[in-house]
Write an enzyme that holds these catalytic residues in place. Structure first.
Site, PDB file in Angstrom:
ATOM      1  CB  SER A  95      -1.030  -0.092   1.101  1.00 51.05           C
ATOM      2  OG  SER A  95      -1.907   0.787   1.059  1.00 51.05           O
ATOM      3  CG  ASP A 216      -7.149  -2.907  -3.270  1.00 47.59           C
ATOM      4  OD1 ASP A 216      -7.890  -2.260  -2.359  1.00 47.59           O
ATOM      5  OD2 ASP A 216      -6.035  -3.106  -3.010  1.00 47.59           O
ATOM      6  CG  HIS A 244      -5.725  -2.220   0.388  1.00 45.07           C
ATOM      7  ND1 HIS A 244      -5.118  -1.900  -0.894  1.00 45.07           N
ATOM      8  CD2 HIS A 244      -4.942  -1.607   1.429  1.00 45.07           C
ATOM      9  CE1 HIS A 244      -4.360  -1.170  -0.389  1.00 45.07           C
ATOM     10  NE2 HIS A 244      -4.116  -0.827   0.743  1.00 45.07           N
TER      11      HIS A 244
END
Lengths: 267, 451
Positions: A95, A216, A244
């Site tokens: 991320s 996601d 995610h």
């Protein structure tokens, strides 16, 4: 704050020749890697740490001025690697840590041999033809929700981000999300969601491997494809998983991609 | 929760000094052949704010590394970038890996870790005509002076602007009109409130315009003549100070003018404060002090204050003076039967009938409760008796209407005349009081004169 490695609760495990750096994303801490670590330790020396604001020592490592932009996090990473006398590493970032690693590699290419970015995004806000997945009003709603009742917000946000009915992953993610001081969580999420690192992306001189799930909440497939198109040397693996946090919910699928890209490389 | 734009720290406004800093930065980059020159301010915690960069854009704010490059000794010449822990914001602004670095510390008060960074990128130096590229080792001293001077003056200017901003803020937000006349006459300031008052633009205004509007305002005042007389003597005095009240219509302005720091050569301050409310309050207080709120007649205290000098004057000049004491008959029964509101109506009606029956020079007062008095200057007891009778008749002439009720009202009156040369008001009052009781005893609704 002498000793950034210690302050960020750095851990080094495994006994491989090459160094693999694992950098977690927003709302988690380095424990998020526990599904990946056994494989990593079998092949690498594995270095993980907690981002500023995350983990038990999060409140002490977070500086509202330094971390008002992602460059503060980039500096943390570079300081930490310098402190550990790291000369070269393979970087795996989830991320926001994906672009933190990317910026670090643009700034100090010699430190990095290649990067793996899981669920990374150069920009979360839609911008003309660029589809980041969010409008400002969506984000303002998110911040307002966090500010109003952090605990209630976490309870709703965690399952949505995990994206699969995986009780253990949801419990883990909720735990680390709760553990953040709410004001730090809010400031951090703003810094991340309002960031725009697109200008740096074409300047990456190292190979990058993108891992993205089909569904996601935080990163639309289009944003991952944009990264692949704009990084000079990039692969994109869309894995059969949802949510995610595939390194937590589908570690085997993530390891398969890591093994394919990292095992045979000479760096 | 309102939130807009990026969540970065607000930048200080780009000032003119930064433009100079920018030009210097560009010059230094050209002369030294560096690939990036960055001037920044940094506080003692190492938090740095970039001020000028060539090439642009300005990098984001950054933190100096803990064991910072700024702590090293840079007197020699550039160093290899390796191991300097340069902030990523700086490295990313350079665009290519850094090879050599020169840091010129320019500590300024409040920002001790400020300085200028010169960076040369690896792989391919810029081709340039760089007059002191090879001499760069000797340049830091010179750079330090020039940049240090610029950074310091920029910071000073910023503080001045902040102070000026603060002054402006106060200047425009105080609840008074302010006009500052510059000693030189070229930099006169009018704040927002004064601008509204004088019908001028706010900000810098020509002296002639200010003078014209002030004069116009003063001449429009109801007390213009009095003001003219007050200001006229000072026309030639640059150091005069004066506080006056300007009145037009219902509005009152207190106008305070004085020289700046006591010296007219430095300039002059005019303060306009709207004191309308204050004046009204003062008038209200005066009314409250002098008049009876229920009936509007003068109160006991004021009656004594007015009557005493009139009695003394009458004694001095040999005039007559008479005094009446009045008391409503059976007033307690009115209150008991009809209530206090009706009682108040009766008291007001009595006062009105007194005002109507008495002459302009007479003074009617309510001394308290249902007790009234009247002072009749220049009136002998014989004439006073006629007036008293007229007064009694006027009060008894018609009942007071309260709702459906018609309340009959009568009054007993005691009369006393001042004796020749008498100056003790209390004595006259006492005789009138005695006469009043005589009237009551004789059956009320009548006038009795003191013996």
């Amino acid at each position: 704050m002498g000793g950034r490695f210690a302050a960020h609760e750095g851990r080094i495990t495994g006994a491989g020749r090459r160094l693999l750096v694992l950098s977690h994303g927003f709302g988690t801490d380095q424990d998020a890697w526990h599904g990946i670590r056994p494989w990593a330790d079998a092949h690498f020396r594995t270095l993980s740490y907690n981002l500023a604001g995350a983990g038990p020592g999060g409140a002490a490592t977070y500086d509202p001025r330094r971390h008002a932009s992602l460059y503060g996090y980039v500096d943390d990473l570079l300081d930490l690697l310098d402190e550990q006398a790291v000369e070269r590493c393979i970087f795996v970032g989830h991320s926001v840590s994906g672009v933190i690693g990317l910026a670090a590699a643009v700034a100090r290419p010699a430190l990095f041999s290649r990067l793996v970015l899981i669920g990374a995004s150069a920009r979360y806000l839609n911008d003309g033809a660029y589809a980041g997945g969010f409008d400002q009003s969506d984000l303002d709603g998110l911040y307002a929700g966090m500010a109003a009742n952090y605990q209630a917000w976490c309870a709703g946000f965690a399952p949505a981000v995990v994206g699969v009915p995986d009780g253990e992953a949801i419990a883990d993610f909720s735990r680390s999300l709760f553990a953040m001081r709410p004001d730090i969580a809010l400031a951090t999420s703003r810094t991340i969601f309002q960031s725009d690192m697109r200008a740096l992306v074409p300047r990456l001189e190292r190979p990058a491997h993108l891992i993205q799930t089909r569904e996601d909440l935080a990163v639309p497939l289009g944003a991952a494809e944009w990264l692949q198109r704009n990084i000079p040397d990039a692969t994109l693996d869309v894995i059969e998983a949802r949510g995610h946090l595939p390194h937590m919910t589908a570690p085997a699928n993530v390891v398969a991609v890591l093994a394919r890209h990292l095992a045979g490389t000479g760096d | 929760m309102p939130f807009s734009g990026s969540d970065r720290l607000p930048r200080l406004p780009q000032a003119g000094e930064s433009a100079g800093l920018g030009a210097l930065t560009t010059f230094v980059r050209t002369a030294s052949g560096a690939d990036l020159v960055l001037a920044f301010e940094a506080d003692d915690t190492g938090f740095a704010t970039p001020l000028a960069a060539d090439p642009p854009p300005l990098p984001d704010v950054f933190g100096l590394p803990e064991h910072g490059f700024d702590r090293l000794d840079w007197t020699d010449s550039p160093r290899p970038a390796e191991g300097l822990h340069l902030p990523s914001a700086v490295l990313l602004a350079l665009g290519r890996p850094a090879e050599r670095v020169l840091f010129v510390p320019t500590p300024v008060p409040g920002a001790p870790r400020s300085g200028v960074l010169l960076l040369w990128a690896a792989n391919g130096a810029r081709t340039c005509i760089c007059p002191f590229r090879d001499e760069i080792g000797h340049a830091p001293g010179l750079l330090r002076q020039v940049f240090g001077q610029m950074l310091a003056s920029r910071r000073e200017a910023l503080h001045r602007r902040l102070n000026l901003g603060l002054f402006r803020d106060v200047f425009d937000s105080v609840p008074a009109g302010i006009v500052l006349i510059d000693g030189g006459g070229n930099n006169n300031l009018v704040n927002r409130r004064a601008a509204e008052l004088l019908d001028l633009p706010a900000g810098r205004v020509e002296i002639a315009q200010i003078a014209a509007r002030m004069t116009a305002l003063r001449r429009a005042c109801t007390n213009a003549e009095a003001l003219e007389a007050l200001y006229a003597p000072h026309q030639a005095d640059p150091n005069y100070a004066l506080v006056t009240l300007w009145q037009w219509g219902e509005r009152w302005l207190e106008v305070d003018t004085h020289p700046v720091s006591g010296d007219g050569r430095l300039g002059r301050v005019w303060l306009f404060e709207d004191v309308t409310q204050r004046q009204h309050q003062a008038a209200d207080l005066e009314r409250a002090a002098h008049f009876d709120a229920l009936t509007g007649l003068v109160n006991r205290h004021r009656f004594h204050a007015l009557a005493a000098p009139l009695l003394q004057q009458a004694a001095r000049e040999g005039h007559d003076l008479s005094l009446l004491m009045l008391d409503l008959d059976h007033f307690k029964a009115v209150n008991d039967r009809y209530g206090h509101a009706a009682g108040d109506r009766v008291l007001r009606a009595t006062a009105d009938r007194m005002r109507a029956a008495l002459r302009a020079r007479d003074i009617a007062a309510r001394l308290g409760g249902e007790e009234f008095a009247a002072l009749l200057p220049g009136t002998a007891p014989a004439d006073a008796r006629l007036i008293a009778e007229r007064l009694r008749a006027a009060i008894a002439a018609a009942p007071v209407e309260v709702g459906d009720a018609a309340i009959a009202v009568t009054v007993s009156i005691g009369l006393a005349g001042a004796r020749p040369g008498e100056t003790e008001l209390a004595a006259v009052l006492a005789r009138a009081d005695e006469a009043l009781y005589a009237a009551k005893r004789a059956g009320r609704d009548r006038v009795a004169a003191a013996g």
